[in-house]
Design a protein around this motif. Structure first.
Motif, PDB file in Angstrom:
ATOM      1  N   LEU A  43      26.277  11.560  31.522  1.00  0.00           N
ATOM      2  CA  LEU A  43      25.680  13.031  31.572  1.00  0.00           C
ATOM      3  C   LEU A  43      25.551  13.697  30.098  1.00  0.00           C
ATOM      4  CD1 LEU A  43      28.076  14.473  34.347  1.00  0.00           C
ATOM      5  CD2 LEU A  43      25.808  13.721  34.538  1.00  0.00           C
ATOM      6  N   GLN A  44      25.779  12.711  29.098  1.00  0.00           N
ATOM      7  CA  GLN A  44      25.690  13.169  27.730  1.00  0.00           C
ATOM      8  C   GLN A  44      24.072  13.252  27.531  1.00  0.00           C
ATOM      9  OE1 GLN A  44      27.377  13.884  25.056  1.00  0.00           O
ATOM     10  NE2 GLN A  44      29.324  13.632  26.375  1.00  0.00           N
ATOM     11  N   PRO A  45      23.787  14.336  26.856  1.00  0.00           N
ATOM     12  CA  PRO A  45      22.069  14.484  26.486  1.00  0.00           C
ATOM     13  C   PRO A  45      22.066  13.138  25.536  1.00  0.00           C
ATOM     14  CG  PRO A  45      23.313  16.522  26.020  1.00  0.00           C
ATOM     15  CD  PRO A  45      24.446  15.587  26.276  1.00  0.00           C
ATOM     16  N   LEU A  46      20.740  12.637  25.648  1.00  0.00           N
ATOM     17  CA  LEU A  46      20.224  11.407  25.005  1.00  0.00           C
ATOM     18  C   LEU A  46      19.916  11.998  23.546  1.00  0.00           C
ATOM     19  CD1 LEU A  46      18.553   9.535  27.708  1.00  0.00           C
ATOM     20  CD2 LEU A  46      20.861   9.100  26.766  1.00  0.00           C
ATOM     21  N   PRO A  47      20.051  11.073  22.486  1.00  0.00           N
ATOM     22  CA  PRO A  47      19.392  11.633  21.250  1.00  0.00           C
ATOM     23  C   PRO A  47      18.020  11.917  21.209  1.00  0.00           C
ATOM     24  CG  PRO A  47      20.847   9.814  20.955  1.00  0.00           C
ATOM     25  CD  PRO A  47      20.729   9.865  22.485  1.00  0.00           C
ATOM     26  N   PRO A  48      17.381  12.862  20.796  1.00  0.00           N
ATOM     27  CA  PRO A  48      15.947  13.068  20.859  1.00  0.00           C
ATOM     28  C   PRO A  48      15.322  12.364  19.683  1.00  0.00           C
ATOM     29  CG  PRO A  48      16.888  14.908  19.430  1.00  0.00           C
ATOM     30  CD  PRO A  48      18.249  14.268  20.004  1.00  0.00           C
ATOM     31  N   SER A  52       9.085  14.296  17.991  1.00  0.00           N
ATOM     32  CA  SER A  52       8.368  14.662  18.950  1.00  0.00           C
ATOM     33  C   SER A  52       9.127  16.078  19.272  1.00  0.00           C
ATOM     34  CB  SER A  52       8.489  13.908  20.168  1.00  0.00           C
ATOM     35  OG  SER A  52       8.141  14.362  21.650  1.00  0.00           O
ATOM     36  N   LYS A  53       8.157  17.281  19.440  1.00  0.00           N
ATOM     37  CA  LYS A  53       8.570  18.605  19.919  1.00  0.00           C
ATOM     38  C   LYS A  53       9.224  18.348  21.192  1.00  0.00           C
ATOM     39  CE  LYS A  53       6.164  21.481  16.662  1.00  0.00           C
ATOM     40  NZ  LYS A  53       5.350  22.531  16.601  1.00  0.00           N
ATOM     41  N   GLU A  54       8.214  17.920  21.815  1.00  0.00           N
ATOM     42  CA  GLU A  54       8.684  17.756  23.407  1.00  0.00           C
ATOM     43  C   GLU A  54       9.880  17.063  23.645  1.00  0.00           C
ATOM     44  OE1 GLU A  54       6.801  15.954  27.575  1.00  0.00           O
ATOM     45  OE2 GLU A  54       5.829  15.660  25.847  1.00  0.00           O
ATOM     46  N   SER A  55      10.293  15.994  22.915  1.00  0.00           N
ATOM     47  CA  SER A  55      11.767  15.336  23.009  1.00  0.00           C
ATOM     48  C   SER A  55      12.650  16.382  22.510  1.00  0.00           C
ATOM     49  CB  SER A  55      11.712  14.099  22.249  1.00  0.00           C
ATOM     50  OG  SER A  55      12.946  13.613  22.240  1.00  0.00           O
ATOM     51  N   MET A  56      12.500  17.057  21.464  1.00  0.00           N
ATOM     52  CA  MET A  56      13.545  17.845  21.026  1.00  0.00           C
ATOM     53  C   MET A  56      13.803  19.022  21.867  1.00  0.00           C
ATOM     54  SD  MET A  56      14.586  17.059  18.149  1.00  0.00           S
ATOM     55  CE  MET A  56      15.265  18.217  17.325  1.00  0.00           C
ATOM     56  N   GLN A  57      12.833  19.730  22.703  1.00  0.00           N
ATOM     57  CA  GLN A  57      12.645  20.759  23.710  1.00  0.00           C
ATOM     58  C   GLN A  57      13.424  20.179  24.992  1.00  0.00           C
ATOM     59  OE1 GLN A  57      11.671  23.736  23.326  1.00  0.00           O
ATOM     60  NE2 GLN A  57      12.587  24.446  25.285  1.00  0.00           N
ATOM     61  N   VAL A  58      13.321  19.071  25.346  1.00  0.00           N
ATOM     62  CA  VAL A  58      13.964  18.172  26.387  1.00  0.00           C
ATOM     63  C   VAL A  58      15.481  18.121  26.159  1.00  0.00           C
ATOM     64  CG1 VAL A  58      14.202  16.189  27.841  1.00  0.00           C
ATOM     65  CG2 VAL A  58      12.216  17.345  27.441  1.00  0.00           C
ATOM     66  N   PHE A  59      15.865  17.827  24.921  1.00  0.00           N
ATOM     67  CA  PHE A  59      17.130  17.687  24.430  1.00  0.00           C
ATOM     68  C   PHE A  59      17.795  18.845  24.290  1.00  0.00           C
ATOM     69  CE2 PHE A  59      19.997  17.557  20.632  1.00  0.00           C
ATOM     70  CZ  PHE A  59      21.029  16.816  21.320  1.00  0.00           C
ATOM     71  N   CYS A  63      21.157  20.062  26.671  1.00  0.00           N
ATOM     72  CA  CYS A  63      22.280  20.637  25.962  1.00  0.00           C
ATOM     73  C   CYS A  63      22.674  21.711  26.708  1.00  0.00           C
ATOM     74  CB  CYS A  63      22.341  20.850  24.415  1.00  0.00           C
ATOM     75  SG  CYS A  63      22.164  19.124  23.526  1.00  0.00           S
ATOM     76  N   GLN A  64      21.868  22.737  26.802  1.00  0.00           N
ATOM     77  CA  GLN A  64      22.009  23.889  27.585  1.00  0.00           C
ATOM     78  C   GLN A  64      22.542  23.465  29.014  1.00  0.00           C
ATOM     79  OE1 GLN A  64      18.225  25.784  27.521  1.00  0.00           O
ATOM     80  NE2 GLN A  64      19.037  26.869  25.637  1.00  0.00           N
ATOM     81  N   ILE A  65      21.984  22.842  29.578  1.00  0.00           N
ATOM     82  CA  ILE A  65      22.473  22.243  30.867  1.00  0.00           C
ATOM     83  C   ILE A  65      23.853  21.536  31.261  1.00  0.00           C
ATOM     84  CG2 ILE A  65      21.999  20.878  32.976  1.00  0.00           C
ATOM     85  CD1 ILE A  65      19.096  21.196  32.459  1.00  0.00           C
ATOM     86  N   ALA A  66      23.984  20.708  30.003  1.00  0.00           N
ATOM     87  CA  ALA A  66      25.323  20.039  29.907  1.00  0.00           C
ATOM     88  C   ALA A  66      26.255  21.361  29.499  1.00  0.00           C
ATOM     89  CB  ALA A  66      25.470  19.119  28.744  1.00  0.00           C
TER      90      ALA A  66
END
Length: 142
Positions: A43-48, A52-59, A63-66
């Protein structure tokens, strides 16, 4: 190379760096610290991907969800503890009610026994009085 970014003051900051001189600017996956050490690994967030801004946003979203997941998990643990406490109190109350019912029944039995004994005593006193009268009559007639 050290990069800086604005981070809100209420957010914890984690810094990871390596002392080896590699020319590669992308950090290896295991060099990225676990954002939520108490969270299961899957369940850990994967490193972004820092490019990529999109990757950073998903990360960030992950993190917020986690973080929300962790808070909910903590709240569930507190509620389960409260549930155990309430069940314990309910068991104690039921035991006290059973004790009270048993004491009430015992009191009723003892009250009935007391009434029966008083009746028997009254009958014995009356019988004794009759016997005294009969004895006195015999003494007087002899």
């Amino acid at each position: 190379m050290i990069t800086t970014a604005r981070v809100p003051a209420d957010k914890p900051i984690r810094i990871a760096f390596s002392l080896n001189d590699s020319a590669d600017d992308t950090p290896p996956e295991n060099a990225f610290p676990l954002a939520f050490p108490d969270l299961e690994k899957q369940l850990q967030p994967l490193p972004p991907c820092h490019d990529s801004k999109e990757s950073m946003q998903v990360f960030k979203q992950h993190c917020q969800i986690a973080e929300e997941y962790y808070e909910v998990k903590k709240e569930i643990a507190l509620l389960e503890e409260r549930k155990r406490e309430l069940i314990s109190r309910l068991d104690q109350a039921e035991k006290e009610n059973m004790d009270a019912a048993q004491l009430t029944k015992e009191y009723a039995n003892l009250t009935e026994e007391n009434r029966t004994l008083k009746l028997a005593q009254t009958q014995c006193v009356e019988q004794l009085e009759k016997l005294r009268i009969q004895y006195q009559k015999r003494q007087g007639s002899s």
